[in-house]
Every structure is written in C-alpha cells, then in structure tokens.
Motif scaffolding. Structure first.
Motif, short mmCIF file in Angstrom:
data_model
loop_
_atom_site.label_atom_id
_atom_site.label_comp_id
_atom_site.label_asym_id
_atom_site.label_seq_id
_atom_site.Cartn_x
_atom_site.Cartn_y
_atom_site.Cartn_z
N ALA A 277 53.77 13.85 49.18
CA ALA A 277 53.14 14.93 49.96
C ALA A 277 53.48 14.71 51.42
CB ALA A 277 51.63 14.92 49.74
N ASN A 278 54.74 14.95 51.76
CA ASN A 278 55.23 14.65 53.10
C ASN A 278 54.91 15.79 54.08
OD1 ASN A 278 57.77 16.52 53.34
ND2 ASN A 278 57.87 15.61 51.28
N PRO A 279 54.97 15.53 55.37
CA PRO A 279 54.61 16.55 56.35
C PRO A 279 55.40 17.85 56.23
CG PRO A 279 54.66 14.41 57.41
CD PRO A 279 55.18 14.21 56.00
N THR A 280 56.69 17.77 55.99
CA THR A 280 57.50 18.99 55.90
C THR A 280 57.02 19.88 54.76
OG1 THR A 280 59.43 17.81 56.79
CG2 THR A 280 59.85 19.89 55.62
N LEU A 281 56.69 19.28 53.63
CA LEU A 281 56.19 20.05 52.50
C LEU A 281 54.85 20.70 52.82
CD1 LEU A 281 56.40 20.90 49.51
CD2 LEU A 281 55.33 18.72 48.91
N LEU A 282 53.99 19.97 53.48
CA LEU A 282 52.66 20.49 53.79
C LEU A 282 52.72 21.60 54.85
CD1 LEU A 282 50.75 17.11 53.69
CD2 LEU A 282 50.61 18.95 52.02
N PHE A 283 53.62 21.46 55.82
CA PHE A 283 53.82 22.55 56.78
C PHE A 283 54.32 23.81 56.06
CE2 PHE A 283 54.09 19.33 60.30
CZ PHE A 283 53.15 19.92 61.14
N ALA A 284 55.26 23.61 55.13
CA ALA A 284 55.81 24.75 54.39
C ALA A 284 54.75 25.40 53.51
CB ALA A 284 57.00 24.30 53.55
N LEU A 285 53.89 24.59 52.91
CA LEU A 285 52.82 25.13 52.08
C LEU A 285 51.86 25.96 52.92
CD1 LEU A 285 51.09 25.36 49.53
CD2 LEU A 285 50.14 23.11 50.07
N ARG A 286 51.47 25.44 54.08
CA ARG A 286 50.56 26.17 54.97
C ARG A 286 51.17 27.51 55.38
NH1 ARG A 286 45.59 25.99 55.02
NH2 ARG A 286 46.08 28.13 54.42
N GLU A 287 52.45 27.48 55.72
CA GLU A 287 53.14 28.70 56.14
C GLU A 287 53.18 29.72 55.01
OE1 GLU A 287 57.48 30.13 57.98
OE2 GLU A 287 57.12 28.02 57.50
N ALA A 288 53.45 29.25 53.79
CA ALA A 288 53.54 30.16 52.65
C ALA A 288 52.19 30.80 52.35
CB ALA A 288 54.07 29.42 51.43
N LEU A 289 51.14 30.00 52.37
CA LEU A 289 49.79 30.54 52.14
C LEU A 289 49.40 31.53 53.22
CD1 LEU A 289 47.97 27.25 51.05
CD2 LEU A 289 48.34 29.26 49.60
#
Length: 366
Positions: A277-289
């Motif tokens: 659960a790396n930062p890039t993935l979490l930023f992308a998840l937030r953006e998608a939501l």
C-alpha cells in the motif's frame, strides 16, 4: 461500572485486582525467578527485619504504564503489604532515561520475590504504551489526529490482549480489534471484514460487502478492497454500489505484491517502490474516488505500519484517514531494572547504582 470509569471520575485513585485478576499462583512464587525465592529463605533465616528501598527505572524516553498493575500486585501478594511504603508515578506519565518511576520501602522478605514480576509488568506495558504513543504522534503531523486501530491480536499470545489493550489505551489508541483488548478500559472491539469473508464469496467484493451490510446494518460500512490485488477497481465497484452508505475502504496489500493499477500504467513505474500500500497507489485511489464524487469515502491503510513509516506518509501528505497497526506496537524494547539501593535508610547498592530521588513520585495509599 468498570474501575477505569471510576478512576476517570475521581472516585478511586488506582485500578485494583478487580481489574487485573492475577493468577493466584503468584503467591506461591510460581512466576518468580528461583533465586528470588531462595534469597527470601536466606534473608528470613539470617537477615530478617531489615528495611530496604528498591527502586525501578529504565533507559529511554517513554510513556510509563503498568504502575496501577504493580501496585495491585504488591497489595495482593506482598506479606504485610500495609506496612510497605510505595511511591509511584502514574500510568501515562512521560518519563526520562534513568528516572526513578517506582520505589518500595519495607522488609525485603515481605516483597522481594516480586521484583522480576514488577520489572516485567512495567517493561511490557510501557513498551506497548510508548509504541502506540509514537505511532499516534506520527499520525497527527498534519494537525489532525488520525485514528490508530490497534490490531495486535495475531502478533502475540491471546492471554496478553487485555493488558496490551490497556497499554495501547494509555498510549492513545481507543480503537482496538478484540473485546479482550478493551476489557480493562471499558469499550468493545471493532472491525469489519477479513479476506476470509471475500474468499467465501469467491472474490466478489461487492457481494461480500452486501452480505456484511445486511448482517450488520448498524455498523459503519468499510469494504476490504485488496483481495483481488486491484484496489482502485474494487473500491470504485463498492462505492458505485453502496453510495453514501460506504464509509471507507481498507487497503491491506502485501509488501510482496504490486497492485494491478501499476500493470495498467507501467509508464509511472521506475522511480519508487511499487509494492504494498505505497503512497503512489493511495494517491491514485484518492483521485479515482474523488473523480466520481466519492470524496466522503475514507481510506484505511493496514499492513506493516509503524511510527517511522506513518511519519514518512504524513510528511508527503499521503491521503490515509485511518491507520491500522499491529505487530510493531508489541515490540518490547524498554527494559526495567529493580535495585535495592538503601539498607535501613543508608546507601547500600551494587557498584554504579544509587538512590535517585524523584520529587514527582507520589505516596501510594494501599
């Protein structure tokens, strides 16, 4: 009413054995190092009725925990406990290296065999409380205290959960995984779904979440979204299906796995570690939501977090709303030492040790 409630209300000063429920074999010396038991016999035969002062300290900057438990232990098992003088700091006090946190003055044969138990209680409770405090501190760097869920049930023996949960409470975590962890301080455990639930629905996160919602309609709905190693796709599926009923998504991606998001977007690879659960993935998840209007859905990150990793995430503003932390909170790294430093009011101690007065200590009424 829980004792902790009475303590917080000012009705009692300390928790007692009503909370701790010690094993009765303590009195038999079952948990004491044998050399303490032998010493008690020798002292009773050759050096009875001498007044000693035993003091306890450790060597870190820490959050003290375990003093109520130690006092209850002495009150329950020491011989003639009412004639012992105890001085102590409080659970939750910040302490410094070599600071005296607890002293006992009385006849050695009445309490000496409890020394190792006292060291162990203070070491474990203070280690857990300090670990939790450091994690909570890391998680409030943004100016907002992000919740820490204490998820230590799978990282230690189950019999330790009540004491560890209390220490975590002292350190700053009021969200804990099991009912036992909350036993001493009064709430119930919390949690949503494990991977096993999704497995039984053959990887269908939406159907597993639906079943959870129908079974526990009063719970805040949190979906676990890493089962298929595609957290953005599955997060959007449950968000579209449940709308505002969905309060959050939990990401628990193994640090040996690379999410499908990076397979679909290989051009962003190469400058960071894409595992877990790396930062890039979490930023992308937030953006998608947020792009689809699901900005109200919180992100819960679990798996391998400790204070330093949370600090790194917070420093770059990774959009995590809640952290779940387990094994790192149970690492025992603070050791306490009990030393006899006064004999009948005069200095008598092993080389390198001396009585260290601490004006912060309070007399304990037994």
């Amino acid at each position: 009413m829980k004792e902790i409630t009475r303590k917080l209300n000012g009705e009692i000063k300390r928790l007692t054995n009503e909370t701790f429920k010690f094993d009765r074999r303590v009195k038999e010396g079952w948990f004491s190092a044998v050399y303490f038991l032998k010493t008690r016999e020798i002292v009773e035969k050759y050096r009875p009725n001498n007044m000693v002062t035993m003091q306890f300290f450790q060597k870190e900057h820490a959050v003290l925990c375990g003093t109520d438990e130690v006092i209850a232990l002495i009150h329950t098992f020491a011989k003639d406990a009412k004639h012992l003088e105890l001085r102590s700091l409080e659970d939750g006090d910040k302490i410094k290296p070599f600071e005296t946190v607890f002293t006992i003055t009385g006849k050695y044969e009445d309490f000496g065999y409890l020394e190792g138990l006292i060291d162990g209680i203070l070491a474990r409770r203070t280690s857990v409380a300090t670990n939790v405090y450091n994690v909570a501190k890391a998680a409030r760097q943004s100016g907002v205290q992000k919740p820490i869920i204490f998820m230590g049930d799978r990282d230690d023996h189950f019999t330790q959960q009540a004491g560890d949960g209390y220490a975590a409470f002292i350190g700053g975590s009021k969200a804990q995984a099991t009912h036992a962890m909350s036993e001493w301080w009064g709430k119930q455990g919390m949690g949503t779904m494990p991977h096993a639930l999704i497995q039984l629905f053959r990887g269908d996160v939406v159907e597993a979440t639906r079943a959870y919602k129908e079974t526990y309609p009063e719970d805040e709905l949190m979906a676990l979204v890493d089962y298929n190693n595609d957290v953005i796709t599955d997060s959007l599926k449950v968000a579209r299906e449940f709308g505002t009923d969905l309060k959050g998504v939990r990401i628990d991606t193994s640090r040996t796995m690379i999410d499908q998001f990076f397979c679909r977007n290989p051009e962003i690879m190469g400058s960071f570690d894409p595992r877990g659960a790396n930062p890039t993935l979490l930023f992308a998840l937030r953006e998608a939501l947020d792009h689809e209007g699901f900005n109200y859905v919180k992100i819960v990150a679990t798996g391998g977090f400790n204070a330093s990793r949370i600090k790194e995430y917070e420093e770059v503003g990774v959009p995590v709303d809640i952290y779940g932390v387990g094994g790192s909170l149970l690492k025992l790294h603070i050791a306490f030492t009990g030393d006899n430093v006064l004999l009948n009011g005069e200095h008598e101690a092993k080389a390198g040790r001396r009585f260290r007065e601490n004006p912060r200590l309070q007399i304990v009424e037994l």
